[in-house]
Design an enzyme around this catalytic site. Sequence first.
Site, PDB file in Angstrom:
ATOM      1  CD  GLU A  27      47.130  47.286  47.424  1.00 47.35           C
ATOM      2  OE1 GLU A  27      47.639  46.218  47.047  1.00 47.35           O
ATOM      3  OE2 GLU A  27      46.435  47.371  48.452  1.00 47.35           O
ATOM      4  CD  GLU A  76      42.149  47.610  48.293  1.00 48.97           C
ATOM      5  OE1 GLU A  76      42.634  46.635  48.918  1.00 48.97           O
ATOM      6  OE2 GLU A  76      42.343  47.817  47.088  1.00 48.97           O
TER       7      GLU A  76
HETATM    8  O1  AHR Z   1      41.013  43.594  48.682  1.00 49.81           O
HETATM    9  C1  AHR Z   1      41.864  42.577  48.235  1.00 49.81           C
HETATM   10  C2  AHR Z   1      43.148  43.106  47.606  1.00 49.81           C
HETATM   11  O2  AHR Z   1      43.910  43.719  48.592  1.00 49.81           O
HETATM   12  C3  AHR Z   1      43.017  44.170  46.554  1.00 49.81           C
HETATM   13  O3  AHR Z   1      42.792  43.667  45.276  1.00 49.81           O
HETATM   14  C4  AHR Z   1      44.333  44.854  46.605  1.00 49.81           C
HETATM   15  O4  AHR Z   1      44.256  46.202  46.202  1.00 49.81           O
HETATM   16  C5  AHR Z   1      44.778  44.681  48.038  1.00 49.81           C
HETATM   17  O5  AHR Z   1      46.083  44.247  48.128  1.00 49.81           O
END
Ligand code: AHR
Length: 506
Positions: free
Chosen positions: A174, A293
């Site tokens: 990110e 994610e």
């Molecule tokens: O999964 C929780 C967080 O969400 C992670 O660390 C990050 O990559 C995302 O913003």
Amino acid sequence: MSTPTRIVVDRTAVGAVVPRRLFGSFVEHMGRCVYDGIHSPEHPSADADGFRADVLELVRELGATVVRYPGGNFVSGYRWEDGVGPRTDRPVRLDAAWHSTETNQVGLHEFATWADAAGVELMEAVNLGTRGVAEAADLLEYANHPAGTALSERRRANGRDEPFGIRLWCLGNEMDGPWQIGHKTADEYGRLAAETARMMRFIDPTVELVAAGSSNHEMPTFGAWERGVLTHTAGLIDHISVHAYYEEDPADPASFLASGAALDRYIGDVADIIDEVGATTPDGGTVGISVDEWNVWNQTRWNEVDKPRVFTGDWPIAPRLIEDDYTVTDAVVVGSLLITLIRRSERVSMANLAQLVNVIGPIRTEPDGGAAWRQSTFHPFKLTAEAASGRVVVPLVEGATIDTARHGTVDAVDAVATIDGEHVSVFLAHRDLDAPTEVALELGAIADVEAVVVTIPAGGDRHTTNSADAEPVAPAELPVSVGDDGILRLTLPALAWARIRARLVD
Ligand code: AHR
């Protein structure tokens, strides 16, 4: 009863192969995912390395195929060397990403051993926040080079003779987000990712590399970020990431239940950009989408409750962070997001439910010798992971539709099928909150039908959750009948996710 639903699976219209890596998950050094989650040396079920056997058993039951590690935001401040060597010598550090204290009692060696025991592929992330090319190269050499160099011999001295052989690597996390340690512009990150990729490929040409895409579809830089990163990294990376979290607005559950349509649009937009860059940049077009994610996450609660609590206090070890209690509604949304991922198998090369344990996880643990248990979302994931294989068939769906405020009009019944040899699996999410629907499922000649449903349990409502004491949200048998016309008929309750499996006969 609402409008009947007709679903036709044309077994001759098979599409892309379902990547088994679609059923990945994610373990971050965050909250109680590692410490007090998978790892808890004081727990009665802990093994010699301190990992909980009861949690491991649930991870195996869940059927995750690949696990991303060690972050997430955490990785952008992480020094991998802190987590190797004798545990008594490992430094205790501040984890600035989550305002916590990191003890480093779990690192690469322990996690790789755990991943082997869990039967999952390890997907390792490198820090491109506070670190760069050299440290990523060092970690790769330490992990994958057989022997005879300072770093590979250090690994061997630390107890691992054979290389870890890690194939999948994330180039940071990110990096478009202003919250990220070492946040960068698309040009800054694109250049760094490209040079890191080049160096990593010199060391180990077999690696598969994932560049960081946007943190979400609503980022103001979405699109420009992907174009910039893909242009810089053309020919050097294999996948670009998509991160997607959805949350219910209590005033608009219909839009929440249609989250699959939002994910579908997001994947489609990234695929278009890959094609656009690929058309003008040599080697730019053969990039898969790694949805590394995705989940339901109550971010409002995180911003209003968890974040102020943790970020203004001291620096706790493994605080409770984003331990969302998942409802029946959440389970149907997770099941529907899986349907979208399968449907998009031609572009989505892998995906990771974030996260695995405690931190927005399908598995929860109680501390102090307490139980490990399954959240509602565990079930659609497990039932999909164990059956979705072979090739995708996108069925014809005729039935009611639902108008949503945020995601347009969607089918009340979301559906996808996979065909593997002589078995067909059909996955259905019924997004109508009020009324059941009669489903007529046309699969051609079939035998040995099995059907299960995850829906509102007796005495419960759509907000029902599981807990350490009881797991009312669980799969139940779904009655089906096959008529003389060969059509399979069933009643899908309001708010339900279902899986139907059958043997295809000619
Ligand atoms: O999964 C929780 C967080 O969400 C992670 O660390 C990050 O990559 C995302 O913003």
